[in-house]
Scaffold this active site. Structure first.
Site, short mmCIF file in Angstrom:
data_model
loop_
_atom_site.label_atom_id
_atom_site.label_comp_id
_atom_site.label_asym_id
_atom_site.label_seq_id
_atom_site.Cartn_x
_atom_site.Cartn_y
_atom_site.Cartn_z
N LYS A 33 0.84 -1.19 0.00
CA LYS A 33 0.00 0.00 0.00
C LYS A 33 0.88 1.24 0.00
CE LYS A 33 -2.37 1.68 3.75
NZ LYS A 33 -2.17 3.13 3.78
N ASP A 60 -3.40 4.29 -2.06
CA ASP A 60 -4.31 4.76 -1.01
C ASP A 60 -4.28 6.28 -0.95
OD1 ASP A 60 -5.83 5.00 1.33
OD2 ASP A 60 -4.18 4.43 2.65
N LYS A 62 -7.24 8.14 -1.35
CA LYS A 62 -8.57 8.58 -0.85
C LYS A 62 -9.05 9.84 -1.56
CE LYS A 62 -7.74 6.79 3.86
NZ LYS A 62 -6.29 6.56 3.89
N ASP A 65 -13.34 14.92 -4.34
CA ASP A 65 -13.37 16.19 -5.06
C ASP A 65 -14.63 16.19 -5.93
OD1 ASP A 65 -12.49 18.60 -6.43
OD2 ASP A 65 -10.45 18.06 -5.86
N THR A 119 -11.50 6.48 10.86
CA THR A 119 -11.58 6.00 12.25
C THR A 119 -11.06 7.05 13.23
OG1 THR A 119 -9.53 4.85 11.78
CG2 THR A 119 -11.53 3.52 11.87
N ARG A 210 3.17 -1.32 10.68
CA ARG A 210 4.32 -1.46 11.56
C ARG A 210 4.57 -2.86 12.10
NH1 ARG A 210 2.08 3.74 14.47
NH2 ARG A 210 0.25 2.78 13.55
O1 C5P Z 1 1.26 0.55 11.07
P1 C5P Z 1 -0.20 0.23 10.96
O2 C5P Z 1 -0.49 -1.25 10.83
O3 C5P Z 1 -1.05 0.89 12.03
O4 C5P Z 1 -0.60 0.87 9.56
C1 C5P Z 1 -1.89 0.82 9.07
C2 C5P Z 1 -2.01 1.51 7.75
O5 C5P Z 1 -3.42 1.58 7.45
C3 C5P Z 1 -1.51 2.95 7.74
O6 C5P Z 1 -1.05 3.23 6.41
C4 C5P Z 1 -2.74 3.76 8.06
O7 C5P Z 1 -2.71 5.05 7.51
C5 C5P Z 1 -3.83 2.94 7.39
N1 C5P Z 1 -5.18 3.10 7.96
C6 C5P Z 1 -5.47 2.86 9.30
N2 C5P Z 1 -6.74 3.01 9.78
C7 C5P Z 1 -7.71 3.38 8.96
C8 C5P Z 1 -7.45 3.59 7.61
C9 C5P Z 1 -6.17 3.45 7.14
O8 C5P Z 1 -4.60 2.52 10.06
N3 C5P Z 1 -8.92 3.48 9.45
#
Ligand code: C5P
Length: 239
Positions: A33, A60, A62, A65, A119, A210
């Site tokens: 992603k 991603d 999003k 517009d 979220t 992460r």
């Molecule tokens: O490191 P982590 O697993 O938290 O990363 C999750 C990824 O998903 C990040 O790129 C974050 O921006 C994205 N994301 C999220 N929650 C959402 C939508 C997208 O964590 N509701």
């Protein structure tokens, strides 16, 4: 693996760092992603380079517009050859239709996914924005608009996956972030699930950042998660 369920979020600030991360992963075990930070820093070059390494890419960005602008952005993203892209469902039905028509016209149609409610927004934030519905009701309303516009699915919490599948059907793809492996730090995520729990609840694709990218051995994490997911009996996979 034909259709890996893991999407690794490459949230790196530069091309070099993103490529260093990608070099520690394998395209047969995951998709990648690319989000706003990396794409704004590197532009389409990062997509081309990741695809040249054999990875399928979820762009991603999003989009949100006026319909004409979003249609153009979706067409441009599709022409890069991305596997999946997304727009905000709150752009409204005409914007959603324009996005879907644009990807339908592309030579290699990517999966088109909608974002419902971020979220990060809490009930109070939504009230301030003038939304009077419960957040959950708003999520389902926006997912319904995306479904009606012919979208392939939505980004949602794995906690919403089971009712989402029940309401919109098995083919409506659910992409779920907020995933942590047992024993990992939560970071800024709150309501987390493990990859297994998420897939059991109905998630089609788990977005993991992460828990993989900050690990000393991302490849062995990928292998472990994939084998955990493969062990889930078919009948409990809703998707
Ligand atoms: O490191 P982590 O697993 O938290 O990363 C999750 C990824 O998903 C990040 O790129 C974050 O921006 C994205 N994301 C999220 N929650 C959402 C939508 C997208 O964590 N509701």
């Amino acid at each position: 693996m034909k259709d890996p369920r893991i999407i690794v979020a490459i949230d790196a600030p530069s091309l070099d760092e993103a490529l260093r991360l990608a070099a520690r992963l394998k395209p047969e075990l995951c998709r990648l992603k690319v989000g706003k930070e990396l794409f704004t820093a590197c532009g389409p070059a990062i997509i081309e380079k990741l695809m040249a390494l054999g990875f399928q890419v979820f762009l991603d960005l999003k989009f949100h517009d006026i319909p004409n602008t979003v249609a153009g952005a979706c067409a441009a993203a599709a022409s890069l050859g991305v596997w999946m892209l997304n727009v905000h469902a709150s752009g409204g039905p005409r914007m959603l239709d324009a996005a879907r028509e644009a990807v339908d016209k592309s030579a290699q149609r990517p999966l088109l996914i909608a974002v419902t409610v971020l979220t990060s927004l809490q009930q109070e934030d939504l009230f301030q924005l003038g939304f009077v519905e419960e957040p959950q009701a708003l999520v389902f309303r926006l997912a319904g608009l995306a479904r009606e516009a012919g979208f392939d699915g939505v980004v949602c919490s794995a906690h919403e996956a089971a009712p989402m599948k029940e309401r919109f059907g098995r083919d409506f793809r659910l992409v779920t972030p907020g995933i942590r492996l047992a024993g990992d730090a939560m970071g800024d995520q709150r309501r987390v699930m493990t990859p297994q729990e998420a897939v059991q609840a109905g998630s089609d694709y788990v977005v993991i950042g992460r828990s993989i990218t900050a690990s000393d051995d991302p490849l062995s994490r990928l292998l472990t998660i994939n084998s955990d997911l493969a062990a889930i009996p078919l009948r409990s996979r809703i998707g």
